[in-house]
Design a protein around this motif. Structure first.
Motif, PDB file in Angstrom:
ATOM      1  N   ARG A  88       0.834  -1.215   0.000  1.00 38.71           N
ATOM      2  CA  ARG A  88       0.000   0.000   0.000  1.00 38.71           C
ATOM      3  C   ARG A  88       0.864   1.259   0.000  1.00 38.71           C
ATOM      4  N   ILE A  89       1.951   1.247   0.776  1.00 39.44           N
ATOM      5  CA  ILE A  89       2.872   2.401   0.789  1.00 39.44           C
ATOM      6  C   ILE A  89       3.451   2.624  -0.608  1.00 39.44           C
ATOM      7  N   ARG A  90       3.791   1.551  -1.289  1.00 40.57           N
ATOM      8  CA  ARG A  90       4.318   1.676  -2.658  1.00 40.57           C
ATOM      9  C   ARG A  90       3.270   2.244  -3.605  1.00 40.57           C
ATOM     10  N   LEU A  91       2.007   1.820  -3.429  1.00 39.13           N
ATOM     11  CA  LEU A  91       0.931   2.363  -4.267  1.00 39.13           C
ATOM     12  C   LEU A  91       0.722   3.853  -3.999  1.00 39.13           C
ATOM     13  N   LEU A  92       0.811   4.242  -2.738  1.00 38.75           N
ATOM     14  CA  LEU A  92       0.571   5.641  -2.364  1.00 38.75           C
ATOM     15  C   LEU A  92       1.714   6.570  -2.767  1.00 38.75           C
ATOM     16  N   ASN A  93       2.946   6.060  -2.811  1.00 39.15           N
ATOM     17  CA  ASN A  93       4.114   6.916  -3.020  1.00 39.15           C
ATOM     18  C   ASN A  93       4.885   6.649  -4.300  1.00 39.15           C
ATOM     19  N   GLY A  94       4.511   5.650  -5.053  1.00 31.62           N
ATOM     20  CA  GLY A  94       5.209   5.341  -6.295  1.00 31.62           C
ATOM     21  C   GLY A  94       6.388   4.407  -6.075  1.00 31.62           C
ATOM     22  N   LEU A 100      14.706   5.420   0.064  1.00 30.27           N
ATOM     23  CA  LEU A 100      14.386   6.241   1.231  1.00 30.27           C
ATOM     24  C   LEU A 100      15.560   7.114   1.630  1.00 30.27           C
ATOM     25  N   ARG A 101      15.238   8.337   2.030  1.00 29.09           N
ATOM     26  CA  ARG A 101      16.233   9.261   2.581  1.00 29.09           C
ATOM     27  C   ARG A 101      15.683   9.782   3.899  1.00 29.09           C
ATOM     28  N   VAL A 102      16.549  10.011   4.840  1.00 25.33           N
ATOM     29  CA  VAL A 102      16.135  10.580   6.128  1.00 25.33           C
ATOM     30  C   VAL A 102      15.456  11.915   5.855  1.00 25.33           C
ATOM     31  N   GLY A 103      14.303  12.113   6.475  1.00 25.46           N
ATOM     32  CA  GLY A 103      13.559  13.351   6.312  1.00 25.46           C
ATOM     33  C   GLY A 103      12.529  13.321   5.204  1.00 25.46           C
ATOM     34  N   ARG A 104      12.531  12.296   4.376  1.00 25.72           N
ATOM     35  CA  ARG A 104      11.543  12.210   3.296  1.00 25.72           C
ATOM     36  C   ARG A 104      10.153  12.012   3.908  1.00 25.72           C
ATOM     37  N   VAL A 105       9.171  12.670   3.354  1.00 27.40           N
ATOM     38  CA  VAL A 105       7.792  12.568   3.819  1.00 27.40           C
ATOM     39  C   VAL A 105       7.065  11.541   2.949  1.00 27.40           C
ATOM     40  N   LEU A 106       6.395  10.580   3.599  1.00 28.45           N
ATOM     41  CA  LEU A 106       5.656   9.530   2.900  1.00 28.45           C
ATOM     42  C   LEU A 106       4.199   9.525   3.338  1.00 28.45           C
ATOM     43  N   ARG A 107       3.318   9.197   2.420  1.00 26.01           N
ATOM     44  CA  ARG A 107       1.922   8.939   2.776  1.00 26.01           C
ATOM     45  C   ARG A 107       1.849   7.450   3.092  1.00 26.01           C
ATOM     46  N   VAL A 108       1.261   7.124   4.257  1.00 22.97           N
ATOM     47  CA  VAL A 108       1.181   5.742   4.714  1.00 22.97           C
ATOM     48  C   VAL A 108      -0.238   5.459   5.220  1.00 22.97           C
ATOM     49  N   PRO A 109      -0.640   4.174   5.244  1.00 22.73           N
ATOM     50  CA  PRO A 109      -1.912   3.848   5.874  1.00 22.73           C
ATOM     51  C   PRO A 109      -1.870   4.255   7.345  1.00 22.73           C
TER      52      PRO A 109
END
Length: 117
Positions: A88-94, A100-109
């Motif tokens: 789901r995280i991959r679907l939401l963020n591409g 991943l990098r420290v500080g990156r913002v992700l949309r998660v369930p």
């Protein structure tokens, strides 16, 4: 003209014992084993997972030092199967979510009351 003679079976390493048919009892045993195997596979596939479903609601999270998509998935929704949350995280963020990098913002369930859509 000289005809080649065939070597005796013992010299070729073949058994000289006659092949016995499996018989009705052996065939029934084989069928029982196959049925048990198929039923076991069907039961395993139909058995409900102990993990809950991945929530539809989402929130945002920031990647911390040493985190992976897997660890973020476990942190975001501890009651769900991590592999499903990762999907789901991959679907939401591409697909670039793997980088991943420290500080990156992700949309998660989101689990719980803090969910934002």
């Amino acid at each position: 003209m000289h005809r080649a003679r065939s070597a005796p079976a013992a010299r070729l390493g073949a058994s000289t014992r006659p092949v016995r048919p499996i018989g009705l009892l052996g065939l029934a045993g084989l069928v029982l084993v196959l049925v048990a195997l198929l039923l076991g596979m069907a039961w395993g596939a139909a058995r409900p997972s102990s993990a809950g479903p991945v929530p539809e609601a989402t929130t945002i999270t920031t990647v911390g030092a040493g985190e992976t998509v897997w660890s973020i998935a476990r942190r975001a929704v501890p009651g769900s199967a991590p592999a499903e949350v990762v999907d789901r995280i991959r679907l939401l963020n591409g697909p670039e979510v793997a980088e991943l990098r420290v500080g990156r913002v992700l949309r998660v369930p989101a689990a719980g009351d803090h969910a934002r859509g």
